[in-house]
Design a protein around this motif. Structure first.
Motif, PDB file in Angstrom:
ATOM      1  N   ALA A  28       7.431 -45.169 -22.432  1.00  0.00           N
ATOM      2  CA  ALA A  28       6.474 -45.956 -21.654  1.00  0.00           C
ATOM      3  C   ALA A  28       5.793 -45.123 -20.573  1.00  0.00           C
ATOM      4  O   ALA A  28       5.076 -45.673 -19.737  1.00  0.00           O
ATOM      5  N   ASP A  29       6.030 -43.808 -20.581  1.00  0.00           N
ATOM      6  CA  ASP A  29       5.441 -42.894 -19.591  1.00  0.00           C
ATOM      7  C   ASP A  29       5.903 -43.192 -18.171  1.00  0.00           C
ATOM      8  O   ASP A  29       5.146 -43.038 -17.204  1.00  0.00           O
ATOM      9  N   VAL A  30       7.144 -43.645 -18.043  1.00  0.00           N
ATOM     10  CA  VAL A  30       7.752 -43.820 -16.723  1.00  0.00           C
ATOM     11  C   VAL A  30       8.457 -42.520 -16.351  1.00  0.00           C
ATOM     12  O   VAL A  30       9.280 -42.026 -17.130  1.00  0.00           O
ATOM     13  N   PRO A  31       8.148 -41.923 -15.195  1.00  0.00           N
ATOM     14  CA  PRO A  31       8.861 -40.704 -14.780  1.00  0.00           C
ATOM     15  C   PRO A  31      10.347 -41.020 -14.599  1.00  0.00           C
ATOM     16  O   PRO A  31      10.722 -41.806 -13.734  1.00  0.00           O
ATOM     17  N   GLY A 326      10.139 -38.806  -6.949  1.00  0.00           N
ATOM     18  CA  GLY A 326       9.273 -39.747  -7.654  1.00  0.00           C
ATOM     19  C   GLY A 326       9.708 -40.064  -9.061  1.00  0.00           C
ATOM     20  O   GLY A 326       8.886 -40.386  -9.924  1.00  0.00           O
ATOM     21  N   GLN A 327      11.025 -40.014  -9.317  1.00  0.00           N
ATOM     22  CA  GLN A 327      11.540 -40.307 -10.655  1.00  0.00           C
ATOM     23  C   GLN A 327      12.556 -41.442 -10.601  1.00  0.00           C
ATOM     24  O   GLN A 327      13.258 -41.626  -9.599  1.00  0.00           O
ATOM     25  N   VAL A 328      12.634 -42.181 -11.701  1.00  0.00           N
ATOM     26  CA  VAL A 328      13.480 -43.365 -11.784  1.00  0.00           C
ATOM     27  C   VAL A 328      14.872 -43.002 -12.291  1.00  0.00           C
ATOM     28  O   VAL A 328      15.020 -42.196 -13.219  1.00  0.00           O
ATOM     29  N   LEU A 329      15.891 -43.616 -11.701  1.00  0.00           N
ATOM     30  CA  LEU A 329      17.279 -43.484 -12.150  1.00  0.00           C
ATOM     31  C   LEU A 329      17.602 -44.693 -13.044  1.00  0.00           C
ATOM     32  O   LEU A 329      17.753 -45.807 -12.547  1.00  0.00           O
ATOM     33  N   PRO A 330      17.686 -44.509 -14.352  1.00  0.00           N
ATOM     34  CA  PRO A 330      17.796 -45.646 -15.272  1.00  0.00           C
ATOM     35  C   PRO A 330      19.045 -46.500 -15.097  1.00  0.00           C
ATOM     36  O   PRO A 330      18.995 -47.709 -15.318  1.00  0.00           O
ATOM     37  N   THR A 331      20.170 -45.895 -14.739  1.00  0.00           N
ATOM     38  CA  THR A 331      21.431 -46.639 -14.756  1.00  0.00           C
ATOM     39  C   THR A 331      21.502 -47.732 -13.707  1.00  0.00           C
ATOM     40  O   THR A 331      22.311 -48.651 -13.833  1.00  0.00           O
TER      41      THR A 331
END
Length: 350
Positions: A28-31, A326-331
């Motif tokens: 989804a182009d999410v960083p 600027g990046q997402v931590l998925p957990t």
């Protein structure tokens, strides 16, 4: 195995659907980062504050998708960290008046899709129609006790001088909140409201609503302290009340018939990330209190990252990877708005 591969393996096997979530966010182009959301050993070896052992947090349910889409979210000045159980039902408050104004003036329809993302809870604000009304811990700029200061998100704006009346709520709606309006707001206005760009590199919202659920009230002050510590270690300036902007030129005063207001706002927003300045506010109920601590991080570009089950052990990683990187931590992701960054590597990139 490389360090990066090791982190990815730990992520994948540490979460039942970890690999799919990571791949879906990437698609989804999410960083997104494969870094561990916890920065310390288990048990902790860094003297982090701990939540009371009796704090009952849901560690089993799937958090991803627990965010309802909204077009805008407002945070209203109260100078408090706790409020009535349902803030939009407390008579005589701007929250209640805004809820009434929304009901009478809104013509938007419910969104037909989850936006441009296949990831549950991750959506584009332009494809949603709702208004989320929150109370916040910041104080109003105005010396008039009947006027409030409202943060408008994801626009990353502040509006001051909003009368605590139905007419004031209607004026705010028509000036900035109507779903048909862009970030620049209404082009023709007769109100006396003043607007500024929110002068921070990021906004951190922490749910502290005790009368709604005490778990958030326990978590919020501990997280505020820990976020402050780690941000200051990185050289950031941290404030826990909104800077008084009333002596600064408002956007209205800077605008002219020849001014592109959208471009004016965007130019100011683009300069904020390098300021390394964070605002931390406590806010009223946002849903999902069983996932306390609940945290929303907004960037000047308008991205809003919703994290749940946040403890002091995750804060250092959030600071390094989300607030700075600027990046997402998925957990620990519950969802978010405008996280898709086509061709970009960071939630701060334009």
């Amino acid at each position: 195995m490389s360090a990066l591969s090791g982190k990815l393996k730990a992520f994948v096997f540490g979460s039942p659907n970890g690999q799919k979530v990571y791949q879906d966010l990437k698609a989804a182009d999410v960083p997104v980062t494969t870094a561990d959301c916890r920065s310390c050993a288990e048990p902790c070896d860094q003297d982090h504050d701990e939540y009371p052992s009796k704090l009952d947090i849901d560690m089993d349910s799937d958090m991803l998708g627990s965010v309802k889409p909204y077009r805008r979210q407002v945070v209203i000045s109260t100078g408090k960290s706790d409020w009535a159980n349902k803030v939009t039902e407390e008579e005589g408050t701007l929250a209640a008046f805004l809820d009434a104004a929304k009901s009478s003036l809104s013509t938007s329809k419910k969104p037909k899709s989850n936006g441009d993302s296949s990831v549950p809870g991750v959506f584009s604000h332009t494809k949603a129609g709702g208004l989320a009304v929150l109370n916040g811990s910041h104080k109003p700029f105005s010396h008039n006790e009947s006027e409030e200061t409202v943060i408008v998100l994801p626009d990353f704006k502040v509006m001051s001088g909003v009368p605590r009346t139905l007419e004031g709520a209607q004026a705010l709606w028509k000036a900035a909140l109507d779903p048909s309006l862009g970030r620049a707001g209404a082009t023709s206005r007769t109100d006396n409201l003043k607007t500024w760009v929110l002068p921070y590199s990021c906004l951190i919202l922490l749910c502290s609503h005790k009368r709604r659920d005490k778990r958030c009230a326990v978590a919020a002050p501990i997280l505020e302290k820990t976020f402050t510590q780690y941000l200051e270690r990185e050289g950031w300036v941290v404030q826990t009340d909104l800077q008084d902007l009333s002596s600064e030129p408002s956007l209205e005063s800077q605008a002219s018939p020849d001014t592109d207001k959208e471009q004016l706002i965007e130019t100011q927003l683009k300069s904020l990330h390098v300021e390394h300045k964070a605002l931390i506010l406590k806010n009223s109920h946002i849903g999902g209190h069983k996932f306390a601590g609940n945290c929303i991080i907004y960037t000047p570009r308008g991205a809003g990252v919703w994290y749940g089950r946040v403890t002091p052990h995750e804060v250092e990683s959030i600071v390094k990877h989300t607030i700075i990187g600027g990046q997402v931590l998925p957990t620990i992701l519950r969802g978010g708005l405008d996280l898709t960054c086509h061709g970009k590597k960071s939630l701060y990139d334009w």
